[in-house]
Motif scaffolding. Structure first.
Motif, PDB file in Angstrom:
ATOM      1  N   ILE A 352       0.855  -1.184   0.000  1.00 43.79           N
ATOM      2  CA  ILE A 352       0.000   0.000   0.000  1.00 43.79           C
ATOM      3  C   ILE A 352       0.891   1.233   0.000  1.00 43.79           C
ATOM      4  N   ASN A 353       0.655   2.083  -0.963  1.00 42.20           N
ATOM      5  CA  ASN A 353       1.455   3.297  -1.156  1.00 42.20           C
ATOM      6  C   ASN A 353       2.947   2.960  -1.260  1.00 42.20           C
ATOM      7  N   GLY A 354       3.229   1.792  -1.842  1.00 41.45           N
ATOM      8  CA  GLY A 354       4.601   1.380  -2.069  1.00 41.45           C
ATOM      9  C   GLY A 354       5.258   0.678  -0.914  1.00 41.45           C
ATOM     10  N   ARG A 355       4.562   0.504   0.216  1.00 42.90           N
ATOM     11  CA  ARG A 355       5.157  -0.143   1.386  1.00 42.90           C
ATOM     12  C   ARG A 355       4.584  -1.549   1.572  1.00 42.90           C
ATOM     13  N   PRO A 356       5.397  -2.490   2.065  1.00 44.67           N
ATOM     14  CA  PRO A 356       4.916  -3.872   2.228  1.00 44.67           C
ATOM     15  C   PRO A 356       3.862  -3.974   3.307  1.00 44.67           C
ATOM     16  N   LEU A 357       2.975  -4.952   3.162  1.00 47.30           N
ATOM     17  CA  LEU A 357       1.836  -5.087   4.060  1.00 47.30           C
ATOM     18  C   LEU A 357       1.547  -6.572   4.266  1.00 47.30           C
ATOM     19  N   ARG A 625       6.438 -14.232  11.791  1.00 45.36           N
ATOM     20  CA  ARG A 625       7.836 -14.655  11.667  1.00 45.36           C
ATOM     21  C   ARG A 625       8.190 -14.996  10.237  1.00 45.36           C
ATOM     22  N   ASN A 626       7.278 -15.693   9.547  1.00 37.84           N
ATOM     23  CA  ASN A 626       7.590 -16.177   8.210  1.00 37.84           C
ATOM     24  C   ASN A 626       7.375 -15.136   7.111  1.00 37.84           C
ATOM     25  N   ALA A 627       6.888 -13.955   7.474  1.00 34.66           N
ATOM     26  CA  ALA A 627       6.636 -12.930   6.452  1.00 34.66           C
ATOM     27  C   ALA A 627       7.915 -12.504   5.757  1.00 34.66           C
ATOM     28  N   THR A 628       9.050 -12.630   6.432  1.00 37.16           N
ATOM     29  CA  THR A 628      10.323 -12.242   5.826  1.00 37.16           C
ATOM     30  C   THR A 628      11.158 -13.447   5.421  1.00 37.16           C
ATOM     31  N   ASP A 629      10.536 -14.614   5.351  1.00 37.15           N
ATOM     32  CA  ASP A 629      11.234 -15.823   4.921  1.00 37.15           C
ATOM     33  C   ASP A 629      11.702 -15.659   3.472  1.00 37.15           C
ATOM     34  N   SER A 630      12.873 -16.125   3.184  1.00 40.07           N
ATOM     35  CA  SER A 630      13.453 -15.891   1.857  1.00 40.07           C
ATOM     36  C   SER A 630      12.971 -16.869   0.795  1.00 40.07           C
ATOM     37  N   ILE A 688       9.690  -8.831  16.349  1.00 39.96           N
ATOM     38  CA  ILE A 688       8.962  -8.340  15.176  1.00 39.96           C
ATOM     39  C   ILE A 688       8.641  -6.869  15.401  1.00 39.96           C
ATOM     40  N   ASN A 689       8.892  -6.051  14.391  1.00 44.36           N
ATOM     41  CA  ASN A 689       8.604  -4.615  14.495  1.00 44.36           C
ATOM     42  C   ASN A 689       7.646  -4.206  13.386  1.00 44.36           C
ATOM     43  N   ARG A 690       6.407  -3.901  13.753  1.00 48.83           N
ATOM     44  CA  ARG A 690       5.403  -3.492  12.771  1.00 48.83           C
ATOM     45  C   ARG A 690       5.348  -1.977  12.609  1.00 48.83           C
ATOM     46  N   ARG A 691       6.099  -1.262  13.366  1.00 47.38           N
ATOM     47  CA  ARG A 691       6.134   0.192  13.237  1.00 47.38           C
ATOM     48  C   ARG A 691       6.880   0.579  11.958  1.00 47.38           C
ATOM     49  N   PRO A 692       6.653   1.787  11.454  1.00 45.50           N
ATOM     50  CA  PRO A 692       7.318   2.174  10.198  1.00 45.50           C
ATOM     51  C   PRO A 692       8.831   2.266  10.302  1.00 45.50           C
ATOM     52  N   ASP A 693       9.346   2.685  11.464  1.00 41.47           N
ATOM     53  CA  ASP A 693      10.774   2.957  11.592  1.00 41.47           C
ATOM     54  C   ASP A 693      11.500   1.839  12.337  1.00 41.47           C
ATOM     55  N   ALA A 694      12.765   1.687  12.021  1.00 38.80           N
ATOM     56  CA  ALA A 694      13.600   0.706  12.702  1.00 38.80           C
ATOM     57  C   ALA A 694      13.800   1.104  14.167  1.00 38.80           C
ATOM     58  N   VAL A 695      14.105   0.107  15.002  1.00 40.94           N
ATOM     59  CA  VAL A 695      14.332   0.328  16.429  1.00 40.94           C
ATOM     60  C   VAL A 695      15.667  -0.312  16.803  1.00 40.94           C
ATOM     61  N   ASP A 725       8.216  -1.915   9.345  1.00 42.63           N
ATOM     62  CA  ASP A 725       7.238  -2.499   8.417  1.00 42.63           C
ATOM     63  C   ASP A 725       7.249  -4.024   8.429  1.00 42.63           C
ATOM     64  N   GLY A 726       7.266  -4.609   9.652  1.00 45.92           N
ATOM     65  CA  GLY A 726       7.153  -6.053   9.778  1.00 45.92           C
ATOM     66  C   GLY A 726       8.456  -6.807   9.777  1.00 45.92           C
ATOM     67  N   ALA A 727       9.573  -6.100   9.837  1.00 43.65           N
ATOM     68  CA  ALA A 727      10.879  -6.774   9.855  1.00 43.65           C
ATOM     69  C   ALA A 727      11.037  -7.573  11.148  1.00 43.65           C
ATOM     70  N   ARG A 728      11.944  -8.557  11.104  1.00 41.00           N
ATOM     71  CA  ARG A 728      12.218  -9.349  12.308  1.00 41.00           C
ATOM     72  C   ARG A 728      13.716  -9.542  12.463  1.00 41.00           C
ATOM     73  N   THR A 729      14.112  -9.789  13.692  1.00 43.20           N
ATOM     74  CA  THR A 729      15.475 -10.185  13.980  1.00 43.20           C
ATOM     75  C   THR A 729      15.421 -11.324  14.983  1.00 43.20           C
ATOM     76  N   THR A 730      16.322 -12.283  14.845  1.00 41.78           N
ATOM     77  CA  THR A 730      16.369 -13.420  15.765  1.00 41.78           C
ATOM     78  C   THR A 730      17.287 -13.076  16.931  1.00 41.78           C
ATOM     79  N   ALA A 731      16.761 -13.216  18.142  1.00 39.89           N
ATOM     80  CA  ALA A 731      17.521 -12.842  19.326  1.00 39.89           C
ATOM     81  C   ALA A 731      18.323 -13.996  19.896  1.00 39.89           C
ATOM     82  N   ALA A 732      17.746 -15.196  19.900  1.00 44.40           N
ATOM     83  CA  ALA A 732      18.413 -16.330  20.534  1.00 44.40           C
ATOM     84  C   ALA A 732      17.660 -17.597  20.187  1.00 44.40           C
TER      85      ALA A 732
END
Length: 903
Positions: A352-357, A625-630, A688-695, A725-732
């Protein structure tokens, strides 16, 4: 441009409130006469209704002003027959126990008359009736004359404009509809499939407004805005607007009209003269090539909730003839771009408006009696957003205009489409109940598509239209649908079906409908097969959803409450009419194996809330979790369903009364904007971060405990960063826990916490896990579930020591009827025993829940010494219901009540 400025839209034409009134009036009460002003539009305010089998008079007599309606029933402006008869007390409340079975179906085997009066001033204006929402068909009469037959007015979604200028007069006029009985297997209306016990009248009636329009010689039709947005720089590109409308000369003489188009919030005002022959219609188009003002360099975009503001513009078109207003139309629209290409794995992936959803959706249900209540719909949309959903799917049951207005305002995306299995898919569904189509059905289907496309296209909340559900339409029907959508300038992707199909014209659907629809364990969602978290699953959940004990006692008789937990194989009237889903056996067996056999109703409900919480949470977390699976990513899920149309044990995140239990809070936890979660398949912990900006600067702590409080593992990971925008990082990765031979039971707890760079806790998540996995037999699976051959062992939770929780609360009243109650709770237990799934309920003096309510968090788990501040937003309690209190309870916490202080 500020959203507040854009919100100053030109108001829509004056139409009375659309909420169906709660009518105390009984038989013999006539509806209010509707007054239609010169040049105005008004909705009929209600009807006198009666079975045609009880009306011996002719249609001409019934539709003549002054006809006596003694003994008739009163119905609201949008009402099925049964809704009116329940409102006036003729029939019992069909939502309690089996009372619906007491309503005789024979009462609805004949047509019913709907009769209403309206008054007109002395004027020579053109007059028309404009309506849709007739179930299933109607003969229409005005002032003693037939103006349309049931062959012409057929189908719930077809729109009709009947010119009645030559039949009306100054003063009182009468319109009468002879409504034909409905059968969703035979008519293109709606049915309830396996969702709930269908109403005895099959929803026959008129469920949308009937408008009386007064206009001059030239009228405006089909007004809309086509928007084009440059998304090469997501969220900030320029936009172009094209304004279209059909201009029609309804008089017998040539006429010249000046058509003015204004776009509220932009200062754009355009004008053009149109000369028309008698009865001529011409399409007028204001394009950005001819009107440079229609190129907006910095448009205020419409975004889904959580991604940005819900900016809206207003379109106002006016036609004047000889200096006098002849007609005008106005409505809101939004600027946004929706795309849904297929990814490398063949799944439909929305932007939507060029951003992943990632679509985090659920199925929406209308009220079983199709009663419309704007406040109730608003409450439900707010609840869906509060649970972290961003999309609602409407499989048929496409709601009135106000529903889409609410979705636009709150940023809820919508997936409307035609329903499965009944007449709508009768021509293609070999296993359904719907009849095959004839030529008249095809005309009705195309007219339905054209009408809904024109009605919905300017709503920015509408994400797509699904022209099929379980099956794609046949080639001819698909062509008819697509032609109608194209003619309406439909702006978003058209999906051929919610199931995995490929059609010649639309190509692959990019969706699948693999279920499940009944109980499966939480680990199921992580298996990348069947209904697991890959691609776009348009219908999927673990089936039953047992409401809170408060709601159960409002729904079932004492005997039914006992059957609920004592007899797993007993048919449950409030589950489903389908033989596949009419018992709770799969669900109850799983509860007994995993948590231990219930010791009574209260214990059964408590275990159900635990089971529903863990299962719903796992479903949404797996897809996130799987939304960013390659290799095989998830792109969307539609939980089946968000709500039920009646009091149900089946397919719902919230119950009929908007009370919230384990299913709701499991979804809310999983869908947090910034969230820490555990994976059942590989034991990884992800953020998982659903906010627009990175944290950046996040700290994750993972602690494992035995049910006796023993610490089994404790690890802290610092310096985590996660994109937006839905990115994830694995902590442990959590180490495997193995039950010692002859030692502790196989149940253990995992506590995950996430703190920000300032040390504030931003996410907390607690799991109850087993060293013995749930084992699934995929080879024995079917379309609605996969059997479990070995169950995880969570019975150790029964040995948790009792926890002590203390709480203080404060209620603050705000302007209007809103209040906020803030509760501070603390686990004051000794030792190391958590207070598991601590639940807060606002209740009145009778201990009945105060609803609706939105908590910032709830059903949380705290260890000794830990505390949390929970906030509830709710309507101000009625003093007549007694003092507001907070009821505190939990899995291993005794129930207590506290009275909030007030300023």
């Amino acid at each position: 441009m500020a959203a507040a400025l854009l919100g100053l839209l030109l108001a829509p034409a004056a139409v009375p409130s659309a909420a169906t009134p709660r009518l105390p009036a009984g038989p013999g009460t006539a509806p209010t006469v509707t007054a239609v002003a010169s040049g105005g539009t008004a909705a009929l305010t209600g009807y006198a209704i009666r079975s045609a089998a009880q009306v011996p008079d002719t249609a001409a007599a019934v539709s003549t002003p002054g006809y006596a309606t003694t003994g008739w029933h009163r119905a609201g402006p949008r009402s099925t027959v049964l809704a009116a008869l329940v409102a006036d007390g003729t029939h019992p409340d069909p939502f309690y126990s089996t009372d619906q079975q007491r309503i005789p179906r024979r009462d609805f085997a004949d047509p019913w008359w709907y009769r209403s009066d309206f008054t007109l001033p002395e004027t020579a204006e053109r007059t028309s009736l404009d309506f849709s929402g007739v179930i299933s068909a109607a003969d229409v009469y005005v002032n003693g004359r037939q103006v349309a037959s049931a062959a012409e007015v057929a189908g719930m979604y077809t729109r009709h404009e009947l010119d009645i200028t030559d039949l009306v007069r100054a003063g009182t006029n009468t319109v009468a509809f002879r409504i034909r009985p409905n059968d969703p297997r035979k008519h293109l209306t709606l049915g309830w499939l396996d969702w709930l016990q269908p109403p005895p009248d099959a929803n026959m009636g008129i469920v949308r407004d009937v408008l009386v329009r007064r206009r001059g010689p030239v009228s405006l039709h089909d007004a809309h805005v086509v928007t084009g947005l440059d998304v090469s720089s997501p969220g900030s590109g320029p936009a172009e607007l094209t304004v279209k409308a059909r201009v029609r000369n309804d008089s017998q003489e040539a006429a010249t009209a000046t058509v003015t188009a204004a776009v509220g919030g932009t200062g754009i005002v355009l004008s053009e003269d149109v000369t028309l022959r008698a009865r001529e219609t011409r399409t007028l188009v204001f394009t950005p090539d001819r009107h440079r003002q229609l190129r907006l360099q910095r448009p205020a975009l419409w975004w889904p909730a959580g991604m940005g503001p819900q900016n809206l513009y207003g379109l106002h078109l006016t036609a004047t003839v000889a200096g006098s207003r002849s007609d005008s139309v106005r409505h809101a629209f939004g600027i946004r771009d929706v795309k849904a290409p297929l990814d490398s794995a063949g799944a439909r992936r929305y932007t939507i408006n060029g951003r992943p959803l990632l679509i985090r959706g659920a199925g929406w249900s209308a009220d079983e009696l199709l009663r419309w209540d704007t406040t109730a719909a608003e409450d439900r949309i707010k609840a869906a957003l509060d649970a972290g959903l961003n999309t609602l799917r409407l499989e048929g049951h496409i709601e009135p205009d106000e529903f889409f207005d609410l979705a636009d305002r709150y940023g809820m995306l919508l997936l409307p489409g035609w329903e499965c299995c009944d007449k709508w898919e009768g021509q293609v569904n070999p296993t359904g109940t719907g009849e095959k189509w004839n030529a008249a059905d095809r005309l009705t289907a195309r007219a339905s598509m054209a009408a809904e496309a024109a009605r919905l296209r300017d709503h920015p909340s509408v994400l797509s239209f699904l022209i099929g559900s379980d099956f794609a339409p046949d080639a001819q029907t698909e062509r008819d649908y697509l032609d109608a959508l194209r003619a309406a300038d439909w702006p978003t992707p058209v999906v051929p079906a919610a199931s995995a199909v490929t059609t010649a014209l639309s190509g692959p659907s990019g969706m699948r409908m693999t279920g499940p629809y009944d109980w499966v364990p939480p680990s199921y969602w992580y298996d990348k097969r069947e209904g697991g978290a890959t691609g776009f699953n348009s219908e999927t959940s673990a089936g039953p959803s047992i409401p809170t004990l408060d709601t159960l006692r409002r729904t079932l008789s004492p005997a039914e409450l006992e059957t609920l937990w004592e007899s797993p194989s007993a048919p449950q009237y409030h589950r489903s009419p389908s033989r596949t889903f009419n018992t709770l056996k799969l669900f109850n067996d799983a509860l007994a194996h995993r948590y231990g056999a219930p010791r009574g109703l209260r214990d059964y409900v408590a275990k159900a809330q635990l089971g529903q919480y863990e299962n719903v949470r796992a479903q949404f977390e797996a897809y996130a979790r799987n939304a960013t699976d390659s290799t095989d990513p998830s792109t969307g899920l539609v939980y089946w369903m968000f709500n039920s149309g009646w009091t149900s044990l089946h397919w719902q995140l919230v119950d009929r009364y908007l009370d919230q239990g384990g299913a709701y809070y499991g979804a809310k936890k999983a869908n947090e904007p910034l969230h820490i979660q555990y994976s059942y398949d590989d034991r990884t912990v992800a953020v998982i971060n659903r906010r627009p900006d990175a944290v950046s600067g996040l700290t994750a702590r993972i602690t494992l405990f035995g049910t006796d409080g023993t610490s089994l593992h404790d690890r802290t990971v610092r310096g985590l960063r996660v994109g937006g925008d839905g990115a994830r990082t694995t902590a442990a990765t959590v180490p495997a826990v193995v039950a010692a031979s002859g030692g502790p039971d196989s149940t253990y707890l995992a506590r995950l916490t996430l703190t920000d760079s300032a040390g504030r806790e931003v996410s907390r998540n607690v799991y109850w896990l087993s060293t013995r996995p749930d084992v699934l037999d995929y080879d024995a699976g079917d379309w609605y579930h996969t059997p479990t051959t070995t169950y995880g062992d969570l019975t150790g939770l029964n040995s948790l020591a009792a926890a002590t929780v203390t709480a203080t609360a404060r209620t603050t009243r705000h302007a209007g009827s809103q209040s906020t109650t803030t509760v501070t709770i603390r686990n004051t237990s000794s030792g190391n025993t958590p207070a598991l799934l601590t639940d807060l309920h606002l209740v009145d003096g009778r201990d009945a829940p105060v609803l609706p309510v939105r908590w910032n968090d709830n059903q949380i788990s705290l260890w000794p010494g830990e505390s949390a501040v929970l906030t509830a937003h709710h309507r101000t309690a009625d003093p007549a219901d007694g003092a507001l209190r907070v009821r505190v309870s939990g899995w291993n916490t005794p129930t207590t009540h506290i009275t909030p202080s007030t300023p």
